[in-house]
Enzyme design. Structure first.
Site, PDB file in Angstrom:
ATOM      1  N   ARG A  85       0.819  -1.230   0.000  1.00 17.45           N
ATOM      2  CA  ARG A  85       0.000   0.000   0.000  1.00 17.45           C
ATOM      3  C   ARG A  85       0.849   1.276   0.000  1.00 17.45           C
ATOM      4  NH1 ARG A  85      -5.774  -0.757  -0.270  1.00 17.45           N
ATOM      5  NH2 ARG A  85      -5.963   1.286   0.695  1.00 17.45           N
ATOM      6  N   ASP A 124      -2.504   0.090  -5.243  1.00 12.37           N
ATOM      7  CA  ASP A 124      -3.841   0.020  -4.657  1.00 12.37           C
ATOM      8  C   ASP A 124      -4.731  -0.691  -5.677  1.00 12.37           C
ATOM      9  OD1 ASP A 124      -6.394   0.417  -3.788  1.00 12.37           O
ATOM     10  OD2 ASP A 124      -6.133   2.539  -3.281  1.00 12.37           O
ATOM     11  N   HIS A 155       0.277 -24.983   1.479  1.00 10.32           N
ATOM     12  CA  HIS A 155       1.729 -25.124   1.639  1.00 10.32           C
ATOM     13  C   HIS A 155       2.134 -26.510   2.165  1.00 10.32           C
ATOM     14  CE1 HIS A 155       1.118 -24.010   5.907  1.00 10.32           C
ATOM     15  NE2 HIS A 155       2.303 -24.525   6.120  1.00 10.32           N
ATOM     16  N   LYS A 157       5.709 -29.483   1.346  1.00  5.94           N
ATOM     17  CA  LYS A 157       6.619 -30.116   2.316  1.00  5.94           C
ATOM     18  C   LYS A 157       7.162 -31.411   1.715  1.00  5.94           C
ATOM     19  CE  LYS A 157       4.122 -28.256   6.345  1.00  5.94           C
ATOM     20  NZ  LYS A 157       5.001 -27.483   7.208  1.00  5.94           N
ATOM     21  N   ASP A 190      -9.295 -23.074   9.126  1.00  5.49           N
ATOM     22  CA  ASP A 190      -7.878 -22.708   9.001  1.00  5.49           C
ATOM     23  C   ASP A 190      -7.000 -23.928   8.703  1.00  5.49           C
ATOM     24  OD1 ASP A 190      -5.622 -20.917   9.273  1.00  5.49           O
ATOM     25  OD2 ASP A 190      -5.223 -21.857  11.220  1.00  5.49           O
ATOM     26  N   HIS A 196      -5.178 -28.281   4.947  1.00  2.00           N
ATOM     27  CA  HIS A 196      -4.031 -29.147   5.225  1.00  2.00           C
ATOM     28  C   HIS A 196      -4.440 -30.581   5.612  1.00  2.00           C
ATOM     29  CE1 HIS A 196      -2.223 -25.312   4.972  1.00  2.00           C
ATOM     30  NE2 HIS A 196      -2.326 -24.956   6.238  1.00  2.00           N
TER      31      HIS A 196
END
Ligand code: BG6
Length: 485
Positions: free
Chosen positions: A44, A87, A171, A175, A228, A233
């Site tokens: 920003r 922006d 992600h 691994k 989450d 995962h």
């Protein structure tokens, strides 16, 4: 030919500083980045290029800690970096970006901003002529908070970038030990004949963390552990364990098999959510050798309604897995950081020994922080007992850390693999739209079930392995969580 570009939106944010820039630097240090790659960070506020480079250097050095940081590598890496204030609401900012990087360049756009901006950024890139067929877009999680919002995001992005140019990150797939699940299952003839309901009694997958909220109260209190960690995962790990053998490692071969697993998951909804799930929330306690506060006291004024722990019993309704429970759990403020998969084999059908019940074989796949594989086998213990043989289960241990110490002086950051793959257009380790949406569909039913049944999180002390209800969940079926390190 114009140089290749990587543009990171949200370049001063936490993910970029902790993961993306260190990963890029390590890749460069190993000579794995294309020599002509330029890296643009956007954020920003205005920032001079030198200030931006200093910020990146600080983040990289902090992350490098024990790992080798070579000054020579930094001297090569730093000139790749440029910064542009940006922006996403301003068309002129997209135009300026296009001028800066050029419109015909092989470009990877990495979106590490709030997902609510993804649609606008994709549209802005298209408007500025940057969503051409040599451009790719990488999306960080969370892709939505539920199925409806994930569809909105995916539709927005799809209007500018085709699916084969859209790379959704989980992600965990970056691994190395998670990828090793594929090698273990499909590189060995040993397991496949046993990898089904005939031989396996249950599967258990744990992702335990010691960290708490880490200052993310506004996000976390709205998402909780189910959105989450479980939606992405844990379900990805479940897919890799449960999927049918893909024909090859092509992106669609692998992802089609994963999506089939998600579609076979038996719904958990208001009817069975009380029996098959447990929500928990950490209280104060000891974690990592320190006194830590309760979630409610870390929630910075947010309602503190989210669960920080989930345990559940999933069932995959297909031929291979009929009747085999998949116990999944994840929690914050657990006694230790540990991700592991346990395959519990069935008991021998008949015992020839005098000793009572014989221990069952187990395959234990430690994903982090230890990277090892153990196969628990029953053995005869030495001794001259009068009452026959004494049996004892012992693990056959394979430490991947030891085996690869020389080749791998440090643990890779999952993003190194993912960034490299995205830059080179390989999408096997990225999540396809139908996968994300199938996962959300399953999670939505659980979340709605909790609401309908008014299931509130059970408290557990920080530093414990979760609330008592989690032990009832497995215990009722004659199974148990493995809390051993
Ligand atoms: C992230 C979650 O996706 O994964 C975090 O948002 C969590 O809450 C993190 O801490 C865990 O990742 P890792 O790689 O440390 O196991």
């Amino acid at each position: 030919m114009a140089p290749r570009s990587l543009v990171i939106f949200g370049a001063t944010g936490d993910l970029a500083r902790r993961m993306l820039f260190p990963s890029l630097f390590f890749l460069d240090q190993e000579g794995l980045l294309p020599a002509d790659l330029r890296i643009f960070g956007t954020g920003r506020g205005p920032m001079a290029a030198e200030e931006f480079r200093a910020l990146v250097e600080k983040s990289v050095r902090a992350r490098a800690e024990g790992a080798i940081f070579s000054d020579a590598a930094w001297t090569r890496f730093a000139p790749r970096l440029a910064y542009q204030s940006f922006d996403s609401a301003k068309a002129e900012d997209f135009a300026a970006l296009a001028e800066l990087i050029g419109r015909e360049v092989d470009t990877t756009f990495f979106l590490s901003t709030s997902p609510s901006h993804y649609g606008a950024i994709a549209a802005g890139l298209a408007g500025a002529g940057l969503a051409h067929n040599r451009a790719r877009i990488v999306l960080e999680k969370p892709i939505g908070r539920d199925l409806a919002s994930s569809r909105t995001i995916n539709d927005g992005v799809a209007a500018a970038f085709s699916e084969d140019r859209t790379f959704r990150i989980d992600h965990y797939l970056g691994k190395e030990t998670v990828q090793n699940l594929l090698a273990l299952r499909f590189g060995n003839a040993l397991f496949e004949p046993l990898w089904n309901a005939n031989s396996i009694e249950y599967v258990q997958i744990t992702i335990a963390e010691t960290v708490g909220l880490e200052g993310r109260a506004s996000y976390y209190d709205e998402y909780g552990a189910i959105r989450d960690m479980v939606q992405n995962h844990l379900l990805q790990l479940l897919c890799l364990v449960a999927m049918e053998p893909p024909a090859n490692l092509d992106p669609d071969s692998v992802r089609t098999e994963k999506v089939k697993v998600l579609r076979c998951l038996r719904p958990i909804n208001a009817a069975n959510v009380v029996a098959d799930t447990v929500r928990g929330q950490y209280r104060a306690g000891m974690s990592g050798g320190q006194r830590v506060k309760a979630y409610a006291d870390e929630a910075e004024g947010f309602p503190a309604r989210a669960e920080t722990y989930v345990a559940l019993r999933a069932q995959i309704d297909n031929w291979r897995w009929a009747g085999v429970p998949f116990y999944l759990r994840t929690g914050k403020r657990m006694p230790e950081r540990r991700t592991k998969v346990i395959i519990q084999f069935r008991r021998v059908p008949h015992s020839i020994f005098q000793q009572g019940r014989i221990a069952q074989n187990r395959l234990i796949i430690d994903i982090q922080p230890d990277e090892k594989i153990s196969l628990v086998l029953v053995n005869s213990a030495p001794g001259l007992a009068h009452d026959g043989m004494k049996l004892r289960p012992l693990p056959l241990n394979l430490s991947l850390d030891d085996a690869f110490r020389a080749e791998r002086p440090r643990r890779r950051i999952a993003y190194e693999r993912l960034l490299l793959d995205a830059l080179e257009g390989r999408s096997t380790l990225f999540v396809r739209r139908d996968e994300v949406e199938a996962a959300w569909g399953w999670i939505d039913a659980i979340a709605a079930g909790w609401e309908q049944q008014n299931v509130q999180p059970e408290g557990y002390d920080s530093g414990a392995w979760g609330p008592p209800g989690a032990y009832t969940l497995t215990g009722l079926h004659g199974h148990s969580w493995d809390d051993q390190g």
